[in-house]
Structures are given as C-alpha cells and as structure tokens.
Design an enzyme around this catalytic site. Sequence first.
Site, PDB file in Angstrom:
ATOM      1  N   ARG A 183       0.828  -1.008   0.048  1.00  0.00           N
ATOM      2  CA  ARG A 183      -0.325  -0.031   0.055  1.00  0.00           C
ATOM      3  C   ARG A 183       0.846   1.392   0.208  1.00  0.00           C
ATOM      4  NH1 ARG A 183      -3.246  -2.878   4.081  1.00  0.00           N
ATOM      5  NH2 ARG A 183      -4.765  -3.797   2.166  1.00  0.00           N
ATOM      6  N   LYS A 188       3.874  11.280 -11.378  1.00  0.00           N
ATOM      7  CA  LYS A 188       2.831  10.770 -12.262  1.00  0.00           C
ATOM      8  C   LYS A 188       4.070   9.832 -11.927  1.00  0.00           C
ATOM      9  CE  LYS A 188      -0.044  13.493 -15.326  1.00  0.00           C
ATOM     10  NZ  LYS A 188      -0.137  14.116 -15.944  1.00  0.00           N
ATOM     11  N   GLU A 218       9.962  18.263 -24.254  1.00  0.00           N
ATOM     12  CA  GLU A 218       8.902  18.214 -23.615  1.00  0.00           C
ATOM     13  C   GLU A 218      10.043  19.652 -22.772  1.00  0.00           C
ATOM     14  OE1 GLU A 218       6.095  17.500 -22.178  1.00  0.00           O
ATOM     15  OE2 GLU A 218       6.902  14.631 -22.490  1.00  0.00           O
ATOM     16  N   LYS A 238       7.610  23.538 -14.090  1.00  0.00           N
ATOM     17  CA  LYS A 238       6.882  21.638 -14.368  1.00  0.00           C
ATOM     18  C   LYS A 238       6.565  22.399 -12.276  1.00  0.00           C
ATOM     19  CE  LYS A 238       5.848  17.545 -14.705  1.00  0.00           C
ATOM     20  NZ  LYS A 238       5.523  16.066 -14.985  1.00  0.00           N
ATOM     21  N   GLU A 263      -4.218  16.920 -11.524  1.00  0.00           N
ATOM     22  CA  GLU A 263      -4.679  17.139 -12.704  1.00  0.00           C
ATOM     23  C   GLU A 263      -5.590  17.557 -12.502  1.00  0.00           C
ATOM     24  OE1 GLU A 263      -2.672  15.475 -15.623  1.00  0.00           O
ATOM     25  OE2 GLU A 263      -4.097  15.355 -17.327  1.00  0.00           O
ATOM     26  N   ARG A 270      -2.784  21.936 -14.567  1.00  0.00           N
ATOM     27  CA  ARG A 270      -2.130  20.751 -15.164  1.00  0.00           C
ATOM     28  C   ARG A 270      -2.219  19.568 -16.104  1.00  0.00           C
ATOM     29  NH1 ARG A 270       1.348  16.409 -11.144  1.00  0.00           N
ATOM     30  NH2 ARG A 270       2.629  15.037 -12.750  1.00  0.00           N
ATOM     31  N   ASN A 313       0.128  18.591 -21.750  1.00  0.00           N
ATOM     32  CA  ASN A 313       0.040  17.757 -22.137  1.00  0.00           C
ATOM     33  C   ASN A 313      -0.035  17.985 -23.779  1.00  0.00           C
ATOM     34  OD1 ASN A 313      -0.078  15.954 -20.169  1.00  0.00           O
ATOM     35  ND2 ASN A 313      -2.541  15.792 -19.857  1.00  0.00           N
ATOM     36  N   HIS A 370      -0.241  16.030 -26.268  1.00  0.00           N
ATOM     37  CA  HIS A 370       0.119  14.486 -25.862  1.00  0.00           C
ATOM     38  C   HIS A 370      -1.357  14.198 -26.849  1.00  0.00           C
ATOM     39  CE1 HIS A 370       3.466  15.690 -23.904  1.00  0.00           C
ATOM     40  NE2 HIS A 370       4.098  14.559 -23.381  1.00  0.00           N
ATOM     41  N   HIS A 408       0.015  10.287 -28.239  1.00  0.00           N
ATOM     42  CA  HIS A 408      -0.029   9.629 -27.874  1.00  0.00           C
ATOM     43  C   HIS A 408      -0.522   8.244 -28.537  1.00  0.00           C
ATOM     44  CE1 HIS A 408      -0.069  10.018 -23.392  1.00  0.00           C
ATOM     45  NE2 HIS A 408       1.223  10.215 -23.511  1.00  0.00           N
ATOM     46  N   HIS A 429       8.539   9.002 -27.047  1.00  0.00           N
ATOM     47  CA  HIS A 429       7.711   9.448 -26.986  1.00  0.00           C
ATOM     48  C   HIS A 429       7.967  11.764 -27.175  1.00  0.00           C
ATOM     49  CE1 HIS A 429       4.699  11.325 -24.207  1.00  0.00           C
ATOM     50  NE2 HIS A 429       5.582  11.654 -23.656  1.00  0.00           N
TER      51      HIS A 429
HETATM   52  N1  GLY Z   1       4.053  15.343 -17.644  1.00  0.00           N
HETATM   53  C1  GLY Z   1       3.262  15.867 -17.897  1.00  0.00           C
HETATM   54  C2  GLY Z   1       2.612  15.942 -16.389  1.00  0.00           C
HETATM   55  O1  GLY Z   1       4.007  15.723 -15.791  1.00  0.00           O
HETATM   56  O2  GLY Z   1       1.702  16.307 -15.966  1.00  0.00           O
END
Ligand code: GLY
Length: 368
Positions: free
Chosen positions: A123, A145, A187, A229, A239, A243, A247, A250, A254, A266
């Site tokens: 957990r 993330k 990025e 960031k 998010e 946040r 993206n 993306h 993606h 990527h």
């Molecule tokens: N890579 C996008 C984020 O961390 O939200």
Amino acid sequence: MAQRLNVSYNRKPCYDIVFSTGWNELKEELQELGLTERKICVCTDSNVDALYGEAVLKLVSDCCKKAVKFVFPAGEEHKNLDTVKDAYRFLIEEHFDRKDVLIALGGGVTGDLTGYVAATYLRGIDFIQVPTTLLAQADSSIGGKTGVDFEGYKNMVGAFKMPRLVYMNFETLKTLDDRQFFSGFAEIMKHGLIKDAEFYEWLIENMYEICERDLDVLSEMLMKSCVVKKLVVEKDPTEQGERALLNLGHTIGHAIEKAKNFELFHGECVALGTVAAAYVSWKKELLSMEEFYEIRDMFVPFYLPITVEGIDPEEILKLTKSDKKKDGDSIRFILLKKIGKAVIDTTVTDEEILNAIKEIYFDEEAND
Ligand code: GLY
C-alpha cells in the site's frame, strides 16, 4: 555544491529536486533524509544498469543498511504489469517492508514503473527518482505521476505518488544517443510554449550550445524548465485543471506513439502532436499563421520531426478518443493562445483534429 529546488504538495514543502554533476552528493541526500537504516532497492533497466547500475548500488551500499538491485529489460514494451509483478516478487523475496525504499535509476519508463511499484507495494513505500535522460529530468521525474501502459494504451494504469527526492546528475546526459537526447528536448520546448515565452526565446538563443550539449547551458536549461514544471504541479498536483496544460501535444502524440507501435520516441511524438495542436490553434484564430510556422520550424534544428509517414489519419483520430485526456465524451485538447500561453479547449471537433493530423502527415505516395 549542488543546487536545489523544493516542490510543495498541497501547499506543504514535499521534496527537493537536487541538480548535481556527479553521484557523490546522493549519499549525503540519503543521509539527510534519514534513510541509512533502510533497505534500498535500485530499480533500473538493462541499458542504464550497464552504465550506472554498479556505481549507484555501491554508493547506496556504503551508506545504507542493505542495497539490492532489480534490473528489468529496457524498452517501452516492458513498461507493463508483468514487469510490475516481477518487481513485487523481487521485493517480497528480499523481505522489503513498508519502511524500505526504492530508487528509480533511469529514464521515463523506469521512473514511471518504479513509482507505480512504490505506490502499490504494501500500500505504498518511499521512492526516489534518479532520472538519467533529458526527458525524465525535464518532465517525468517531477510531479508524482506514476504508471504503466496497458494493452498498448499509454499510462492507462497508474497512481499519483510523490517521490522523497529527485536527484539529477547532469553528467548522465553525455551518454545519451542523439535521438534520446533530442526527444527529451521536446518536453523542454513544451514548457516554454505553454508558460514561459522568455524561456522559449532563451532556448532559441542558446540553440547551438544545447545541440553541442554544453553542460553549463544544459544545467541552466534544466533548472529553468524544472521551475515551470514545479509551478504547474504545485498548483494542481492531481490534474484537476491547469496541470492538463502539460499535455500540450500529447493527445495526438500518444495516438501516433500507439499507431507506430512505439517505434517513434515519446518526445518525437510530442513534437508532432505540438505541431498539430499549434495548427488547430491557428485555424481557430488563436495563433497567427506566422506563429504557427515559427513553432513548427523551431523543432527542426533540434532534430525533431514535424511530419510523419506511414500513418492512417483516420486511425489516429480514432486513437485520440481512447487517450486518458478526456472530460466525459469530449477531449481536453491543449491549444496555444500565443507563445508562452496555453489553454484547455473542449470544443475541438473531429474535423479540426483530422485536418491537423493531415497537416503533419507525409503521404509518401502523394509525394512520389
Ligand atoms: N508529463 C505531464 C505531467 O506531469 O503532468
């Protein structure tokens, strides 16, 4: 002396990002965090293991109660629940308990996967990010993330789990091959485009030094990029809103990544997706035509693609619908209002998306 930046979570100081040019200071950081009485598992892939696995394992063994290493095969195709199961098995066999710690040593795949193991094993146990690629240093190691791909769908299974520390050794950037290096740069460019026009200009001014991998310039670039960031993830850690701006590029990126079976990196897909998003922004009269072409062409000197062949635009459109970045039935598309200002838009139509995909599609037959 290493520089550092603290990242808050729910308005409380949470973890430091340490910017360094070697491994030694990692030892002091582990001591500082009071982890010397813990068992530590260095999780890494077969490529990074060959370069830094033993050095990091030795350093950790020298200062902690026990250090072991879990190595899994390199490649996005191993970022899945099978590798997670292998990691659980390894930790059980090594008698890891809730107080023990994982170190993710490697690129985005390693950080995301190790973080997910840390979020779920017993957990939740502590973990440390030690990103070794430009992409992981600029983006994926920060903000908590974690996750893995599921049946070809990118990051479909995951959790938010904050690391105890992010430790970057910029020297690792020297061993990246060009494709890896420039993929990560997409990025960084994204951070300038969504939030910081001054940083975007700085990237253009320092283009030569960046391409030459001048370590002083790369350090400055990463610190500036990490500030963007940090500010975004601090405001919206899970998010719920802002946040999502991270993206940019993306949704379509993606979809291309999946359609091309992860044959493109990527960051390369993010560059393509960003060109497409800038195109939609132009067509919706948010950006001028000049701005669209400037953004598109800015990727070229950094060896990033602005067109892609061998795709079916209709299939890419279909795949955008199964990406996570959705709000009910509508896609949360990230558009640019200007350089340095991104917005969330849920009104982008299928036709607009399809036209943008066609804009980046290089049709070999039509160009014969
Ligand atoms: N890579 C996008 C984020 O961390 O939200």
